[in-house]
Design an enzyme around this catalytic site. Structure first.
Site, mmCIF file in Angstrom:
data_model
loop_
_atom_site.group_PDB
_atom_site.id
_atom_site.type_symbol
_atom_site.label_atom_id
_atom_site.label_comp_id
_atom_site.label_asym_id
_atom_site.label_seq_id
_atom_site.Cartn_x
_atom_site.Cartn_y
_atom_site.Cartn_z
ATOM 1 N N ARG A 39 15.664 23.651 4.276
ATOM 2 C CA ARG A 39 15.925 22.216 4.143
ATOM 3 C C ARG A 39 17.063 21.750 5.047
ATOM 4 N NH1 ARG A 39 12.936 19.905 0.100
ATOM 5 N NH2 ARG A 39 12.217 21.354 -1.479
ATOM 6 N N ARG A 58 9.289 14.544 0.702
ATOM 7 C CA ARG A 58 10.212 15.677 0.717
ATOM 8 C C ARG A 58 11.459 15.305 -0.069
ATOM 9 N NH1 ARG A 58 8.289 20.248 1.640
ATOM 10 N NH2 ARG A 58 10.312 21.083 2.258
ATOM 11 N N HIS A 101 8.878 4.369 -5.612
ATOM 12 C CA HIS A 101 8.184 5.360 -6.438
ATOM 13 C C HIS A 101 7.189 4.631 -7.345
ATOM 14 C CE1 HIS A 101 7.509 9.077 -8.569
ATOM 15 N NE2 HIS A 101 7.648 8.435 -9.703
ATOM 16 N N GLY A 144 18.939 14.012 -6.908
ATOM 17 C CA GLY A 144 17.891 14.387 -7.853
ATOM 18 C C GLY A 144 16.523 13.936 -7.358
HETATM 19 C C1 GAR Z 1 3.587 5.123 -2.460
HETATM 20 O O1 GAR Z 1 2.897 4.524 -3.529
HETATM 21 C C2 GAR Z 1 4.937 5.627 -2.897
HETATM 22 O O2 GAR Z 1 5.467 4.911 -3.968
HETATM 23 C C3 GAR Z 1 4.630 7.044 -3.291
HETATM 24 O O3 GAR Z 1 3.720 7.487 -2.345
HETATM 25 C C4 GAR Z 1 2.897 6.380 -1.953
HETATM 26 C C5 GAR Z 1 2.811 6.412 -0.460
HETATM 27 O O4 GAR Z 1 1.917 5.453 -0.015
HETATM 28 N N1 GAR Z 1 5.833 7.818 -3.284
HETATM 29 C C6 GAR Z 1 6.073 8.782 -4.175
HETATM 30 O O5 GAR Z 1 5.269 9.131 -5.023
HETATM 31 C C7 GAR Z 1 7.456 9.392 -4.066
HETATM 32 N N2 GAR Z 1 7.760 10.178 -5.195
HETATM 33 P P1 GAR Z 1 1.920 4.968 1.488
HETATM 34 O O6 GAR Z 1 2.012 6.210 2.395
HETATM 35 O O7 GAR Z 1 0.597 4.311 1.637
HETATM 36 O O8 GAR Z 1 3.060 4.047 1.696
#
Ligand code: GAR
Length: 215
Positions: free
Chosen positions: A65, A91, A109, A143
């Protein structure tokens, strides 16, 4: 404020940010760099189509990382990035990266945090049987989806939903909320005290239109 956007996939949130920028709804935020940790993703095509500098830093090519995050920091520094948006960036970031941008990294999120952090949040919500799902935009700490919450929007869970239909309903809200938060960040309107984030009114916002929907 010079913004770097980190992506991993489809890039619908990046598209929403680019679209907001194109109609002047992101200023004084300005997207100056897009970095993906995965090669070949649609988000990179979107960045290129918008004429944004885009780079791939494949995390699998690094010995851990820390070296990956140092490379990420260097890529962003090359574009004098001042704040970072995680737009579907899958990530976990450590202090190596986070400490370089104090209260200058936001993540979106697809859940009403602190419920359902991590991956596959809409599926987690369905398995739990919740009636309300939603989106959270928050500052990033060390976190997993635990940083101070900036803004949230709820959507109903409907009978017959699967993870895809629920996620699509969440994303309608997400695509409005994330650009509004990025603009507010750039305007210096996000005031974080402990875990509580206050959002100062938009300059010139009257009764009629809190166009950014944040207050
Ligand atoms: C989004 O809905 C975002 O909130 C989620 O991934 C999707 C990506 O969509 N992120 C997570 O789950 C982070 N923990 P996108 O590539 O079409 O923007």
């Amino acid at each position: 404020m010079r913004i770097g956007v980190l992506v991993s996939g489809r890039g619908t949130n990046l598209a929403a940010l680019l679209e907001a920028e194109a109609r002047g709804a992101l200023a004084p935020a300005e997207i100056v760099a897009v970095v993906s940790n995965r090669p070949g993703v649609r988000a990179l095509e979107l960045a290129a189509a918008a004429g944004k500098p885009a780079a791939v830093l494949d995390h699998r090519a690094y010995a851990g990382r820390e070296p990956f995050e140092r490379a990420l920091l260097a890529a962003l520094a090359a574009h004098r990035v001042e704040a970072v948006v995680l737009a579907g960036f899958m990530r976990v970031l450590t202090a190596t990266f986070i400490d370089a941008f104090p209260l200058r990294i936001v993540n979106t999120h697809p859940a009403l945090l602190p419920a359902f952090p991590g991956t596959d949040a809409p599926a987690q919500a369905l398995r739990h049987g919740v009636k309300l799902a939603g989106v959270t935009v928050h500052f990033v700490d060390a976190g997993v989806d635990t940083g101070p919450i900036i803004a949230q929007r709820a959507v109903p869970v409907r009978p017959g939903d699967d993870a895809a239909t629920l996620h699509a309903r969440i994303q309608v809200e997400e695509h409005q909320l994330l650009p509004a938060v990025v603009r507010a960040l750039a305007q210096g309107r996000l005031v974080c005290e402990g875990r509580t984030v206050a959002i100062a009114p938009a300059p010139g916002a009257g009764d009629a239109a809190d166009a950014d929907q944040l207050v």
